[in-house]
Design an enzyme around this catalytic site. Structure first.
Site, short mmCIF file in Angstrom:
data_model
loop_
_atom_site.label_atom_id
_atom_site.label_comp_id
_atom_site.label_asym_id
_atom_site.label_seq_id
_atom_site.Cartn_x
_atom_site.Cartn_y
_atom_site.Cartn_z
CG ASP A 105 88.14 35.37 19.99
OD1 ASP A 105 88.43 36.04 19.08
OD2 ASP A 105 88.45 34.14 20.08
N1 URA Z 1 93.04 33.08 19.46
C1 URA Z 1 91.74 32.77 19.73
O1 URA Z 1 91.08 31.86 19.26
N2 URA Z 1 91.11 34.05 20.28
C2 URA Z 1 91.57 35.07 20.80
O2 URA Z 1 91.20 35.85 21.42
C3 URA Z 1 92.96 35.05 20.61
C4 URA Z 1 93.97 34.15 19.95
#
Ligand code: URA
Length: 258
Positions: A105
């Site tokens: 993310d």
């Molecule tokens: N889980 C999440 O919530 N975000 C990420 O970027 C990777 C795993």
């Protein structure tokens, strides 16, 4: 060297082999301007012009595999409609176009693999491969044992129950708790949604391990090339990395350098 078209397309990161086969049978692929719909057809990417939907496919001869310590504030897509910074902006010196293996993310930091080897990336991302991914999560406030056990056993999300995870308490301060969560699934925002489901508020999320690879001392925004041994160990699915202990086996919080 001549190779089957679906292999060339998948190596170029256009699609998985199966999707590439569909693109061919759907008539979307052409070699030197002539449409090709047969699955056995071959081409030589160093000599032939291969297009998908009229767009040329570029195949880099040299395979590149890098491990980046992604900072917060970068997207892992190759284009962002909102114009936010893109992880490949951090790899300008590389001289080769690479794409991320999976995603992190915008607000998540840590270990991200990038490559121009589509076959390798598809193999790692395939659910059958079950690569362990370990995240260090800073939680606001305290974490109850019951919440850890629920995360370990799997929680109900709108896209189904999560597979069992390994969870360990690593550090506790007055205001925050650090836990490590190891999962092998790769669903959208999975760790954040798992924490939300057990009423934990995530302050910071960092991926510190991917299969046998650790983030180590790499500074934020920096990257390094993988060694050939690391590339093949990941492709073979060797789980040689350190395993996070499960909450059930941790008698007391164990501090870890962050
Ligand atoms: N889980 C999440 O919530 N975000 C990420 O970027 C990777 C795993």
């Amino acid at each position: 060297m001549e190779e089957r078209l679906q292999k060339i397309l998948s190596q170029a990161g256009v699609a998985s082999r199966r999707e590439a086969e569909r693109m061919i049978t759907d008539g979307r692929v052409a070699v030197n301007g002539a449409s090709v719909t047969e699955l056995g057809a071959k081409a030589d990417p160093s000599r032939d012009t291969i297009t998908v939907d009229g767009k040329p496919v570029t195949v880099d001869e040299k395979r590149v595999y890098v491990l980046l310590n992604k900072p917060v504030g970068y997207v892992t897509t190759l284009k962002d409609p909102e114009g936010r910074p893109i992880v490949t902006d951090l790899l300008k010196g590389l001289g080769v176009r690479v794409f991320p293996v999976g995603r992190l993310d915008y607000n998540t930091e840590g270990l991200l693999l990038l490559t121009n080897d589509g076959e390798w990336a598809n193999r790692l991302a395939h659910p059958r491969h079950e690569v362990d991914k370990e995240y260090l999560v800073r939680i606001r406030g305290t974490v109850a044992r019951e919440q850890i056990v629920r995360l370990e056993q799997g929680v109900d999300l709108e896209d189904g129950k999560t597979a069992p995870a390994r969870v360990a308490l690593t550090k506790q301060s007055d205001n925050n708790t650090w836990i490590s969560i190891t999962i092998h699934e790769g669903r959208y925002r999975q760790v954040r949604r798992m924490c939300e489901a057990v009423s934990l508020s995530v302050v910071r999320l960092r991926r510190v391990r991917y299969g046998s690879l650790e983030l180590g001392e790499l500074k934020q925004g920096q990257y390094r090339h993988l060694t050939p041994a690391e590339v093949s160990a990941l492709a073979e699915g060797k789980k040689t990395g350190r395993r996070a202990p499960s909450a059930g086996r941790v008698p007391s919080p164990r501090p870890r350098k962050t």
